[in-house]
Write a protein that holds these residues in place. Structure first.
Motif, PDB file in Angstrom:
ATOM      1  N   ASP A  95      -1.283 -35.136  21.193  1.00 55.87           N
ATOM      2  CA  ASP A  95      -0.807 -34.323  22.297  1.00 55.87           C
ATOM      3  C   ASP A  95      -0.752 -32.889  21.798  1.00 55.87           C
ATOM      4  O   ASP A  95      -0.474 -32.644  20.626  1.00 55.87           O
ATOM      5  CB  ASP A  95       0.587 -34.794  22.734  1.00 55.87           C
ATOM      6  N   ILE A 115      -1.974 -34.085  26.882  1.00 55.79           N
ATOM      7  CA  ILE A 115      -1.799 -35.426  27.445  1.00 55.79           C
ATOM      8  C   ILE A 115      -0.494 -35.522  28.240  1.00 55.79           C
ATOM      9  O   ILE A 115      -0.503 -35.901  29.421  1.00 55.79           O
ATOM     10  CB  ILE A 115      -1.849 -36.489  26.327  1.00 55.79           C
ATOM     11  N   SER A 118      -0.331 -33.011  31.196  1.00 60.96           N
ATOM     12  CA  SER A 118      -1.217 -33.444  32.280  1.00 60.96           C
ATOM     13  C   SER A 118      -0.607 -34.600  33.065  1.00 60.96           C
ATOM     14  O   SER A 118      -0.763 -34.680  34.281  1.00 60.96           O
ATOM     15  CB  SER A 118      -2.583 -33.864  31.728  1.00 60.96           C
ATOM     16  N   ALA A 129       1.228 -40.856  30.576  1.00 59.25           N
ATOM     17  CA  ALA A 129       0.602 -40.271  29.382  1.00 59.25           C
ATOM     18  C   ALA A 129      -0.193 -41.307  28.595  1.00 59.25           C
ATOM     19  O   ALA A 129      -1.276 -41.013  28.082  1.00 59.25           O
ATOM     20  CB  ALA A 129       1.656 -39.616  28.493  1.00 59.25           C
ATOM     21  N   ASN A 130       0.319 -42.539  28.505  1.00 55.66           N
ATOM     22  CA  ASN A 130      -0.400 -43.550  27.731  1.00 55.66           C
ATOM     23  C   ASN A 130      -1.729 -43.928  28.390  1.00 55.66           C
ATOM     24  O   ASN A 130      -2.711 -44.198  27.697  1.00 55.66           O
ATOM     25  CB  ASN A 130       0.468 -44.783  27.493  1.00 55.66           C
ATOM     26  N   ILE A 132      -3.531 -41.881  30.318  1.00 56.22           N
ATOM     27  CA  ILE A 132      -4.388 -40.720  30.052  1.00 56.22           C
ATOM     28  C   ILE A 132      -4.936 -40.821  28.630  1.00 56.22           C
ATOM     29  O   ILE A 132      -6.126 -40.593  28.394  1.00 56.22           O
ATOM     30  CB  ILE A 132      -3.609 -39.402  30.256  1.00 56.22           C
ATOM     31  N   ALA A 133      -4.072 -41.179  27.687  1.00 57.45           N
ATOM     32  CA  ALA A 133      -4.491 -41.314  26.286  1.00 57.45           C
ATOM     33  C   ALA A 133      -5.583 -42.378  26.140  1.00 57.45           C
ATOM     34  O   ALA A 133      -6.551 -42.177  25.405  1.00 57.45           O
ATOM     35  CB  ALA A 133      -3.298 -41.640  25.397  1.00 57.45           C
ATOM     36  N   CYS A 134      -5.449 -43.494  26.849  1.00 60.18           N
ATOM     37  CA  CYS A 134      -6.481 -44.536  26.784  1.00 60.18           C
ATOM     38  C   CYS A 134      -7.837 -44.000  27.243  1.00 60.18           C
ATOM     39  O   CYS A 134      -8.859 -44.260  26.611  1.00 60.18           O
ATOM     40  CB  CYS A 134      -6.091 -45.747  27.635  1.00 60.18           C
ATOM     41  N   ALA A 136      -8.807 -40.916  27.173  1.00 61.47           N
ATOM     42  CA  ALA A 136      -9.273 -39.953  26.169  1.00 61.47           C
ATOM     43  C   ALA A 136      -9.845 -40.664  24.942  1.00 61.47           C
ATOM     44  O   ALA A 136     -10.919 -40.306  24.444  1.00 61.47           O
ATOM     45  CB  ALA A 136      -8.123 -39.029  25.766  1.00 61.47           C
ATOM     46  N   VAL A 169      -6.566 -42.571  33.872  1.00 56.09           N
ATOM     47  CA  VAL A 169      -7.550 -42.951  32.850  1.00 56.09           C
ATOM     48  C   VAL A 169      -8.795 -42.057  32.950  1.00 56.09           C
ATOM     49  O   VAL A 169      -9.377 -41.669  31.939  1.00 56.09           O
ATOM     50  CB  VAL A 169      -7.885 -44.461  32.905  1.00 56.09           C
ATOM     51  N   GLY A 172      -7.994 -38.641  31.403  1.00 57.74           N
ATOM     52  CA  GLY A 172      -8.078 -38.656  29.940  1.00 57.74           C
ATOM     53  C   GLY A 172      -9.498 -38.444  29.456  1.00 57.74           C
ATOM     54  O   GLY A 172      -9.747 -37.658  28.527  1.00 57.74           O
ATOM     55  N   LEU A 175     -10.435 -34.801  29.962  1.00 60.93           N
ATOM     56  CA  LEU A 175      -9.846 -33.899  28.976  1.00 60.93           C
ATOM     57  C   LEU A 175     -10.708 -33.812  27.721  1.00 60.93           C
ATOM     58  O   LEU A 175     -10.910 -32.731  27.165  1.00 60.93           O
ATOM     59  CB  LEU A 175      -8.431 -34.356  28.602  1.00 60.93           C
TER      60      LEU A 175
END
Length: 183
Positions: A95, A115, A118, A129-130, A132-134, A136, A169, A172, A175
């Motif tokens: 992040d 992350i 956003s 956030a998790n 979005i992280a996946c 990314a 998702v 991510g 980004l």
């Protein structure tokens, strides 16, 4: 595909465990071999959390990760604790609130992404956030097809939040695409 050893870290309650479960399921849906594990302190919410997934085309005989090939950190404390022992050239996504020492950024590809911000600004829910992280991580590593990633996300989210989580998702992935275009 070379064996990928993913370590997701953050604070309890940020969804890093669910993130590794989704990553493992998406890769599994695409026919890969996977193992997923997690650990967290007794504090659960707010304490440090680490979850890991191994993805390979071949059977996985050893299920412990000692030197991850990839690290995701959503908090400074988790980065400080879990970034000490990485494989040479490991990829890192953090992040953008996380400070990465120069000694680490010189040895590894580091993507600093907004992350959490956003999740708040674009999705309207910090708990996204998790997801979005996946998106990314999958965009950065190409572990699974977008179809399998979205299917895995949909299998693990509450009914009624499908559109929001699909947006997360995809955000991510965007980004990472946008960051790589500007580098």
């Amino acid at each position: 595909m070379a064996k990928e050893q993913l370590r997701f870290t953050g604070s309890g309650g940020q969804g890093v465990i669910l993130g590794t479960i989704i990553m493992a399921e998406a890769a599994f849906l695409d026919g890969k071999q996977v193992v997923q594990s997690q650990s967290y302190g007794p504090e659960a919410r707010g304490g440090l959390c680490k979850a890991e997934t191994i993805v390979d085309d071949k059977p996985i005989n050893y299920t412990k990760i000692e030197t991850p090939t990839f690290l995701l950190s959503l908090s400074q404390n988790s980065f400080d604790k879990f970034s000490k022992k990485l494989a040479p050239g490991a990829a890192i996504i953090v992040d953008d609130s996380v400070r990465v020492p120069e000694r680490i950024s010189q040895k590894h590809e580091v993507l600093r992404l907004p992350i959490i911000q956003s999740a708040i600004d674009v999705i309207g829910k910090k708990v996204s956030a998790n997801i979005i992280a996946c998106g990314a991580v999958n965009e950065a590593l190409h572990l699974a097809s977008q179809k399998s990633m979205e299917e895995a996300v949909l299998a693990h989210i509450p009914k009624g939040s499908e559109a929001l989580n699909l947006k997360a998702v995809r955000l991510g992935a965007k980004l990472v695409q946008d960051r790589r275009r500007t580098e």
